[in-house]
Enzyme design. Structure first.
Site, PDB file in Angstrom:
ATOM      1  CE  LYS A  33      12.914 -77.735  24.557  1.00  0.00           C
ATOM      2  NZ  LYS A  33      12.260 -76.451  23.773  1.00  0.00           N
ATOM      3  CG  ASP A  37       4.650 -82.181  27.094  1.00  0.00           C
ATOM      4  OD1 ASP A  37       5.665 -83.043  26.788  1.00  0.00           O
ATOM      5  OD2 ASP A  37       4.272 -81.814  27.069  1.00  0.00           O
ATOM      6  CD1 TRP A  81       5.166 -75.051  23.663  1.00  0.00           C
ATOM      7  CD2 TRP A  81       4.447 -77.680  23.089  1.00  0.00           C
ATOM      8  NE1 TRP A  81       5.567 -75.458  22.693  1.00  0.00           N
ATOM      9  CE2 TRP A  81       5.566 -77.001  22.531  1.00  0.00           C
ATOM     10  CE3 TRP A  81       3.929 -78.800  22.999  1.00  0.00           C
ATOM     11  CZ2 TRP A  81       5.469 -77.440  21.375  1.00  0.00           C
ATOM     12  CZ3 TRP A  81       4.265 -79.023  22.470  1.00  0.00           C
ATOM     13  CH2 TRP A  81       5.133 -78.806  21.308  1.00  0.00           C
TER      14      TRP A  81
HETATM   15  N1  PMP Z   1       5.821 -79.928  25.527  1.00  0.00           N
HETATM   16  C1  PMP Z   1       6.309 -78.966  25.984  1.00  0.00           C
HETATM   17  C2  PMP Z   1       5.586 -78.217  27.481  1.00  0.00           C
HETATM   18  C3  PMP Z   1       7.472 -78.191  25.670  1.00  0.00           C
HETATM   19  O1  PMP Z   1       7.922 -77.264  26.040  1.00  0.00           O
HETATM   20  C4  PMP Z   1       8.137 -78.591  24.835  1.00  0.00           C
HETATM   21  C5  PMP Z   1       9.574 -77.875  23.868  1.00  0.00           C
HETATM   22  N2  PMP Z   1       8.718 -76.541  23.513  1.00  0.00           N
HETATM   23  C6  PMP Z   1       7.859 -79.410  23.872  1.00  0.00           C
HETATM   24  C7  PMP Z   1       6.667 -80.924  24.313  1.00  0.00           C
HETATM   25  C8  PMP Z   1       8.753 -80.457  22.328  1.00  0.00           C
HETATM   26  O2  PMP Z   1       9.820 -80.483  22.106  1.00  0.00           O
HETATM   27  P1  PMP Z   1      10.631 -81.108  21.298  1.00  0.00           P
HETATM   28  O3  PMP Z   1       9.293 -81.772  19.876  1.00  0.00           O
HETATM   29  O4  PMP Z   1      11.155 -80.464  20.525  1.00  0.00           O
HETATM   30  O5  PMP Z   1      10.644 -82.536  22.199  1.00  0.00           O
END
Ligand code: PMP
Length: 399
Positions: free
Chosen positions: A248, A212, A131
């Protein structure tokens, strides 16, 4: 006076730029498979029924007081159970330092800052690819980055040998960033056997694994199954960190609710680490937002609402898995000579299609299909209504 004369416009975010271009296209056929947010089979954003019900219950009782610096105690407690297991001894023994974070991004950033403050000479090993924001997060925390092999372009699967080699070759005690499930952008996860091997190798080298976990429940439809990698590491006795997000799996994207946890050697260490995490948060945002945390603690604290959530998260995962099958079948039916097996082998929100940037450009220019130039398709944007059109366009640009 002009203080900002030397400020140049920042480069556009590659993902957000895709949505801008999509919105500007007047074509009725246009499809957005760039965005990383769930859509229903009509292409519409979804608010889960368990979230609606939690909001109804909260409405009468909500005050607008500050949360403690570490966030909602109930939310954090429920969140740890999801990652570490309902009956985890580690939770009972109070060995986990955990604070509410500004979703997954905020959890990663808080950890990166913590890493810099207490291991100032350390580096972070990041998978290739990852990411894109991971790079920004550790860069802005001033932690030097190294990479490790992950994706194998030829097989469109895992480069397991490369990964294991890189673990072995990293200096002992290095930090490794791992995606707990539904790797973004590739959709390629190690198998259970491979995770066991990875855990063993990381342990041998005394590395620190940081997970993560942005998609727990979203990959397989079952949050327990999606926590498998973490559980394997826990069984092996690692000390580790986890970033969790409800963006998500509860559809709480804009609420920014998540959790950072660091598993420590004992309770005393956990108390110290937690206090330092709070100390990092204090001058940045003081304390995290209350509304999303209340939604989460209301859902997870009520057996009926939790059951409804589990059903709904499975519904989202199943729709995505169904669209993978449909996209692959459509491509095969069109007589594409290429192998599209990886579409159904990969898991989670994204399909790393293997298309080149030039092929993606053709999809956009000739077919009004919007996605990032790395060939990543967000399966959440695929519906029974557009999968045929999408498959045809992919076939046209890849033949
Ligand atoms: N880590 C990964 C691998 C992700 O794909 C995402 C969302 N695109 C996130 C972290 C963080 O998303 P959020 O801050 O919206 O929880």
């Amino acid at each position: 006076m002009s203080w900002w004369r030397s400020v140049e416009p920042a480069p556009k975010d590659p993902i957000l730029g895709v949505t801008e271009a999509f919105l500007a296209d007047p074509s009725p056929e246009k499809i957005n498979v760039g965005v990383g947010a769930y859509r229903d089979d009509k292409g519409k954003p979804v608010v889960l029924e368990c979230v609606r019900e939690a909001e109804r219950r909260i409405a009468g009782n909500l005050n607008m007081e500050y949360l403690p610096m570490g966030g909602s105690v109930n939310m954090v407690e429920e969140t740890l159970k999801l990652a570490y297991g309902e009956n985890s001894e580690l939770i009972k023994d109070k060995r986990i330092a955990a604070v509410q974070a500004l979703s997954g991004t905020g959890a990663c950033r808080l950890f990166a800052d913590f890493q810099k403050r207490f291991c100032p000479d350390s580096q972070i090993y990041i998978p290739v690819p990852t990411w894109a924001n991971h790079h920004n997060i550790w860069r802005d925390a001033h932690v030097p980055q190294k990479t490790f092999h992950y994706y194998h372009p030829q097989s469109k699967g895992l480069d397991f040998a490369g990964l294991v080699d890189d673990i072995k070759n990293a200096p002992n005690g290095s930090f490794f960033l791992l995606h707990a499930c539904a790797h973004n952008p590739t959709g390629v996860d190690p198998s259970e056997e491979q995770w066991k091997e990875i855990s063993k190798k990381i342990k041998e080298k005394g590395h620190f694994p940081f997970f993560d976990m942005a998609y727990q429940g979203f990959a397989s439809g079952d949050p327990e199954r999606d926590a498998k990698a973490i559980r394997i590491f826990l069984e092996d006795g690692h000390l580790l960190g986890i970033a969790q997000s409800y963006a998500k799996n509860m559809g709480l994207y804009g609420q920014r609710v998540g959790c950072l946890s660091v598993l420590c050697e004992d309770e005393k260490q956990a108390v110290a680490v937690k206090s330092q995490l709070q100390m990092l948060a204090r001058p940045m945002y003081s304390n995290p937002p209350v509304h999303g945390a209340l939604i989460v603690s209301t859902i997870l604290g009520d057996p009926d609402l939790k059951k409804l959530w589990l059903k709904e998260v499975k519904g989202m995962a199943d729709r995505i898995i169904g669209m993978r099958t449909a996209l692959r079948e459509n491509l095969e039916k069109l007589g594409s000579p290429l192998s599209w097996e990886h579409i159904t082998n990969q898991i989670g929100m994204f399909c790393y299609s293997g298309m080149t940037p030039e092929q993606v450009d053709r999809l956009t220019n000739e077919f009004h299909i919007y996605m990032t130039r790395n060939g990543r398709i967000s399966m959440a944007g695929v519906t029974t209504g557009n999968v045929g059109y999408l498959a045809n366009a992919i076939h046209e640009v890849t033949k």
